[in-house]
Design an enzyme around this catalytic site. Structure first.
Site, PDB file in Angstrom:
ATOM      1  N   SER A  39      44.086  37.484  45.247  1.00 15.48           N
ATOM      2  CA  SER A  39      43.215  36.310  45.126  1.00 15.48           C
ATOM      3  C   SER A  39      43.916  34.989  44.827  1.00 15.48           C
ATOM      4  O   SER A  39      43.245  33.953  44.775  1.00 15.48           O
ATOM      5  CB  SER A  39      42.151  36.559  44.048  1.00 15.48           C
ATOM      6  OG  SER A  39      41.159  37.435  44.534  1.00 15.48           O
ATOM      7  N   LYS A  42      43.189  32.092  47.067  1.00 15.63           N
ATOM      8  CA  LYS A  42      42.085  31.148  46.893  1.00 15.63           C
ATOM      9  C   LYS A  42      42.557  29.749  46.500  1.00 15.63           C
ATOM     10  O   LYS A  42      41.764  28.800  46.547  1.00 15.63           O
ATOM     11  CB  LYS A  42      41.091  31.701  45.867  1.00 15.63           C
ATOM     12  CG  LYS A  42      40.391  32.967  46.372  1.00 15.63           C
ATOM     13  CD  LYS A  42      39.445  33.551  45.335  1.00 15.63           C
ATOM     14  CE  LYS A  42      38.648  34.708  45.936  1.00 15.63           C
ATOM     15  NZ  LYS A  42      38.986  36.003  45.380  1.00 15.63           N
ATOM     16  N   SER A  94      36.794  33.905  40.712  1.00 15.60           N
ATOM     17  CA  SER A  94      37.405  34.552  41.874  1.00 15.60           C
ATOM     18  C   SER A  94      36.378  35.155  42.826  1.00 15.60           C
ATOM     19  O   SER A  94      36.582  36.230  43.389  1.00 15.60           O
ATOM     20  CB  SER A  94      38.406  35.627  41.422  1.00 15.60           C
ATOM     21  OG  SER A  94      39.383  35.849  42.409  1.00 15.60           O
ATOM     22  N   LYS A 204      45.685  30.568  38.923  1.00 11.22           N
ATOM     23  CA  LYS A 204      44.756  31.500  39.588  1.00 11.22           C
ATOM     24  C   LYS A 204      45.242  32.926  39.432  1.00 11.22           C
ATOM     25  O   LYS A 204      46.422  33.221  39.649  1.00 11.22           O
ATOM     26  CB  LYS A 204      44.635  31.146  41.085  1.00 11.22           C
ATOM     27  CG  LYS A 204      43.643  32.028  41.830  1.00 11.22           C
ATOM     28  CD  LYS A 204      42.219  31.712  41.435  1.00 11.22           C
ATOM     29  CE  LYS A 204      41.227  32.740  41.947  1.00 11.22           C
ATOM     30  NZ  LYS A 204      41.307  34.027  41.196  1.00 11.22           N
TER      31      LYS A 204
END
Length: 361
Positions: A39, A42, A94, A204
């Site tokens: 993720s 992202k 997320s 992140k």
């Protein structure tokens, strides 16, 4: 570079520590190897959404957007939500559904958005990266990968955007929920930001069964901004803190040149009239400071008169032959002030070079 004796290295399969302002790599471990990234993908989805100029637009959630596995902010088909809130849900929680909804809104379709992702990766210089979706999910038969270094490049680029930096550094966000009687309250999953590391400024998280734990994080201390990326790291929180502390302690941001007049220039045409508009800082180990050199290159004076603020040369800063950066040198018709007598305090050698033959007379 791969030996960080201060804390015995990191558990990550791949890692990088980058200075955000200069892009200097302070530590690397298999940092160019293409790997699954989960993720942290992202980050690209978020910066494209921010750059779209559509953050205040209302998005209608499609059935396709919510048909995804993994982490979710529990959107419903037909629900209306502001694009800005989707980006918060993407970065803080997320949400894979948020990633799809953003892709459809910004790219016209998920496929169109994936094209945008890969074009932006090329623009930034991410040479070991390919995106096949906006969320980072592992897909059978489809390539989706990046490297620790490429993700640091992306983060460096994204953090230059104030809106992205604000979202990535938000601990808690509330958003209106038109599909239910309650509103969304999203707490950031980044533990470094929420409570573990006081210098954290954002980042992140990521996880899939194949990629394992991935993490991008940023931190600021004493005017220095650092980026850490780890892939496949079961001790990522601890490794990021250790890398940050190593960078702050061993590579402090050092002022190599100061803005203002350049006292070292003695040529009768230029003396007292040439200056820098900006300081030059660079992360340096203590032992590196004495190996910094500054070369001053100035145009050969002619009969023509220089104008105020005209560029008449440049300063080239090098460390053991490797160029660290440059600063333009400007001319002032009136005398300029030397703001500090330590303009070249950190450099052992200052080389003066007029572009062409010229004598001080």
């Amino acid at each position: 570079m791969n030996n960080v004796k201060a804390f015995g290295g990191v558990s990550a399969r791949n890692a990088v520590l980058m200075d955000q302002k200069t892009g200097r790599i302070l530590y690397g471990k298999a940092m160019h190897d293409p790997e699954r990234i989960a993720s942290i993908t992202k980050i690209m989805t978020a910066i494209l959404a921010v750059e779209s100029g559509k953050l205040q637009n209302t998005v209608t959630i499609s059935s396709r957007a919510v048909q995804t596995e993994g982490s979710s902010i529990y959107l419903k088909p037909g629900q209306k939500i502001k694009l800005e809130d989707l980006v918060y849900g993407l970065m803080l929680r997320s949400g894979n559904d948020a990633a799809n909804a953003i892709a459809e809104s910004v790219g016209g379709s998920i496929e169109g958005f994936i094209y945008m992702m890969n074009e932006k990766a090329k623009e930034i210089g991410m040479s070991n990266t390919f995106f096949s979706n906006p969320s980072g999910l592992d897909e059978n038969g489809k390539e989706h990968y990046s490297s620790a270094y490429d993700m640091a490049l992306l983060t460096r680029y994204a953090m230059e955007n104030p809106m992205y930096a604000k979202i990535a550094g938000t601990k808690l966000h509330r958003a209106k929920n038109t599909a239910e009687s309650w509103d969304y309250v999203w707490k950031n999953k980044n533990k470094l930001l929420t409570f573990m590391y006081k210098y954290s400024t954002g980042g992140k998280t990521g996880f899939t069964k194949k990629a394992r734990r991935t993490l991008v994080s940023t931190a600021s201390k004493n005017g220095m901004d650092l980026i850490v990326v780890t892939l496949n790291d079961g001790q990522d929180w601890q490794d990021h803190i250790a890398l940050f502390e190593y960078g702050f302690d061993h590579y402090p941001l050092t002022k190599v040149m100061s803005k203002g007049g350049i006292r070292e220039v003695k040529d009768k045409i230029y003396k007292g009239h040439v200056y820098l508009k900006n300081d030059f800082f660079y992360p340096l180990e203590e032992k590196e400071k004495e190996h910094v050199t500054v070369t001053i290159e100035l145009e050969k004076p002619t009969d023509k008169r220089f104008e105020n603020d005209e560029i008449v040369g440049k300063a080239i800063i090098e460390l053991e032959g490797e160029q660290l950066g440059t600063r333009n040198i400007f001319y002032s018709k009136s005398k300029v002030k030397v703001f500090t007598k330590e303009v070249f305090e950190q450099s052992k050698e200052v080389l003066l070079n007029l572009m062409g033959e010229h004598s001080n007379g």
